[in-house]
Scaffold this motif. Structure first.
Motif, short mmCIF file in Angstrom:
data_model
loop_
_atom_site.label_atom_id
_atom_site.label_comp_id
_atom_site.label_asym_id
_atom_site.label_seq_id
_atom_site.Cartn_x
_atom_site.Cartn_y
_atom_site.Cartn_z
N TRP A 324 11.06 19.09 -14.70
CA TRP A 324 10.04 20.09 -14.35
C TRP A 324 9.88 20.16 -12.84
O TRP A 324 9.86 21.24 -12.25
CB TRP A 324 8.72 19.72 -15.02
N MET A 327 12.89 21.80 -11.26
CA MET A 327 12.92 23.25 -11.45
C MET A 327 11.88 23.95 -10.59
O MET A 327 12.10 25.07 -10.11
CB MET A 327 12.69 23.59 -12.92
N THR A 331 13.03 26.81 -8.05
CA THR A 331 12.39 28.12 -8.11
C THR A 331 11.76 28.49 -6.77
O THR A 331 11.89 29.62 -6.30
CB THR A 331 11.30 28.15 -9.21
N MET A 352 7.04 28.41 -14.04
CA MET A 352 7.07 27.04 -14.55
C MET A 352 5.84 26.72 -15.38
O MET A 352 5.91 25.94 -16.33
CB MET A 352 7.21 26.06 -13.40
N THR A 355 6.58 28.34 -18.66
CA THR A 355 7.57 27.51 -19.36
C THR A 355 6.90 26.30 -19.99
O THR A 355 7.22 25.91 -21.13
CB THR A 355 8.66 27.06 -18.39
N SER A 356 5.95 25.70 -19.29
CA SER A 356 5.23 24.55 -19.82
C SER A 356 4.44 24.93 -21.06
O SER A 356 4.36 24.17 -22.03
CB SER A 356 4.28 24.00 -18.76
N ASN A 378 13.99 22.20 -22.15
CA ASN A 378 15.17 23.04 -21.92
C ASN A 378 15.14 24.29 -22.80
O ASN A 378 15.58 25.37 -22.39
CB ASN A 378 16.45 22.25 -22.17
N LYS A 381 12.76 26.67 -21.20
CA LYS A 381 13.35 27.26 -20.00
C LYS A 381 14.27 28.42 -20.35
O LYS A 381 14.27 29.46 -19.69
CB LYS A 381 14.15 26.20 -19.23
N GLU A 385 13.57 32.13 -19.04
CA GLU A 385 14.58 32.67 -18.13
C GLU A 385 14.99 34.08 -18.52
O GLU A 385 15.19 34.95 -17.67
CB GLU A 385 15.81 31.77 -18.09
#
Length: 485
Positions: A324, A327, A331, A352, A355-356, A378, A381, A385
């Motif tokens: 994390w 990334m 980012t 992020m 994503t969390s 993953n 993500k 994405e």
């Protein structure tokens, strides 16, 4: 919001979902034939609605965040938005329907109880007035009134999750109290965009951020206070409706970071390819997903009934936390000038955290033990994405705009399929203006395209003697060479 000219987004990463959910998504796609992102995000939104009241996620930097998601999918009429929404979210709609019946019964009982309570209040006040007039003691009556006021019947609250058309004040009334969990959801985005819920970006942003308090002050209503509310937004909207909203409020929505909090997408249409190869009326995979949804709805109802709102906090394990952080730094670097995310730094800055939230939803919904693993992270993500690239395509000012060549192809295709293929060799220019490609339905936009096509010999213009109309003639040599399918 930009349009997606001559571009087909990649397939939605359905394989990033846990196998049990993945198979349910494919089952719905197979039966309903809706676009992949439309179906997959319906599952995401459903998971968000039933989990947001029960859990929060702790980011590796220590911040506690809600798991609520905002989803916006562009899909034209006929993409079976309603069917998808009703099938995937069926347990929530059933829960709401039952809740409405219960609320109506409780409200009727409340009216009766409150009417009796008011009668007793009037009687006590009458006795106090009489005692004061006669110079008697009112201490005992005062205590009786105090106790009576404490026993005022409590107005029942609707336990409905799904809301569409409501004013801002009405929404705050719905959220009033501790830990309310609702969804603003509609398969017809026009209802939401015109209903008043989308008018103040600041309040909606605070709700997404997980504000401890939301306060709505009005002279007529006083202060309405919502403590730690949770709101999922899931909107399916047609291009024209979203375009109108963008013209009126798009600059504010983007500038305030409102759209940056959304998972957006405009998946490729399935219309024209929804062939049925076999009929199977039985759902084999979806019932397991629905069973988990029902289980979580019951957990939330029980927590609300207990009067104690305490959400479980989901954390990342060391491997997922390390990735994390990595990334976040990657980012951040891509936001620098001339980097890929510079023009969508608003969404990149939220990516992020989103994503969390997705990772926590996958973890909790699937009853995973312990902390969020690197594998789950993953998967989240990969899902976010896809939406990141869609956000860039739909919102970036640097995204490709239609060139003259692309516009000519659009008009040419329209003339080919609607005239040449059916044996017609000319078309009224005004007919093309009215019925041609949506984005070229204005004289200022269409005329340069028509003139360019004429200059290249694809078409020729002439005036019909009998009607005095300007006509577009299709040049045979050129249209005979076209191979559109």
């Amino acid at each position: 919001m930009n349009n997606s000219f001559n571009y087909m987004p990649p397939p939605y990463p359905i394989n990033a979902f846990p196998e049990e959910i993945e198979s349910s998504i494919y089952e719905v796609m197979g039966k309903v034939k809706s676009p992949d992102a439309l179906v997959a995000t319906s599952f995401l939104a459903t998971m968000s609605i039933v989990c947001q009241g029960l859990i929060d996620v702790k980011l590796p930097i220590g911040q506690i965040s809600p798991v609520s998601l905002n989803v916006l999918i562009k899909a034209e009429s006929g993409e079976r938005k309603t069917a998808t929404d009703k099938i995937v979210g069926a347990p929530i709609y059933a829960h709401d329907e039952t809740g409405v019946g219960l609320y109506e019964r409780e409200r009727n009982q409340y009216k009766s109880d409150h009417s009796f309570w008011k009668t007793v209040e009037s009687a006590i006040k009458g006795m106090i007035a009489k005692a004061v007039k006669e110079g008697g003691s009112v201490d005992e009556l005062r205590m009786k009134l105090d106790q009576h006021m404490k026993n005022e019947p409590v107005k029942p609250r609707s336990c409905r999750f799904i809301h569409q058309n409501a004013t801002e004040a009405a929404l705050m009334h719905i959220l009033e109290g501790e830990g309310r969990s609702i969804a603003i959801a509609s398969d017809e985005g026009d209802v939401v965009f015109k209903g008043g819920l989308m008018n103040r970006a600041g309040l909606r942003n605070k709700g997404w951020d997980g504000a401890q308090l939301l306060v709505f002050d009005r002279v007529s209503t006083g202060s309405i206070i919502a403590r730690q509310p949770r709101v999922t937004v899931n909107i399916m909207v047609q291009d024209a409706v979203l375009d109108v909203y963008q013209q009126d409020r798009g600059a504010v929505a983007r500038g305030s970071g409102f759209w940056a909090r959304y998972l957006v997408g405009a998946p490729t249409s399935t219309q024209g390819f929804r062939f049925i190869n076999y009929i199977d009326e039985v759902w084999h995979r979806l019932p397991a997903f629905h069973a988990r949804v029902k289980e979580l709805l019951e957990q939330y109802d029980a927590m609300v009934k207990s009067g104690v709102i305490k959400r479980q906090v989901i954390e990342f394990d060391p491997a997922a936390s390390a990735d994390w952080v990595r990334m976040v730094n990657v980012t951040e670097g891509m936001i620098q000038p001339w980097q890929y995310l510079n023009d969508i730094h608003d969404f990149a800055s939220k990516a992020m955290e989103i994503t969390s939230r997705v990772a926590a939803l996958l973890h909790f919904f699937m009853k995973r033990e312990g902390k969020i693993t690197l594998d789950t992270f993953n998967r989240a993500k990969a899902i976010v994405e896809w939406h990141l690239h869609e956000y860039k395509r739909l919102f970036s000012p640097q995204s490709t705009t239609p060139t003259m060549s692309e516009n000519m192809i659009e008009v040419e295709k329209f003339l080919f399929f609607n005239y040449w293929k059916v044996g017609l060799f000319h078309a009224g220019k005004n007919q093309v203006l009215r019925n041609g490609p949506n984005r070229l339905r204005s004289k200022a936009l269409l005329d340069p395209v028509i003139n360019a096509m004429a200059a290249q010999g694809r078409i020729h213009l002439f005036k019909d003697g009998s009607s005095n109309r300007i006509m577009i003639g299709l040049n045979a040599n050129h249209f005979n060479s076209l191979m559109y399918y």
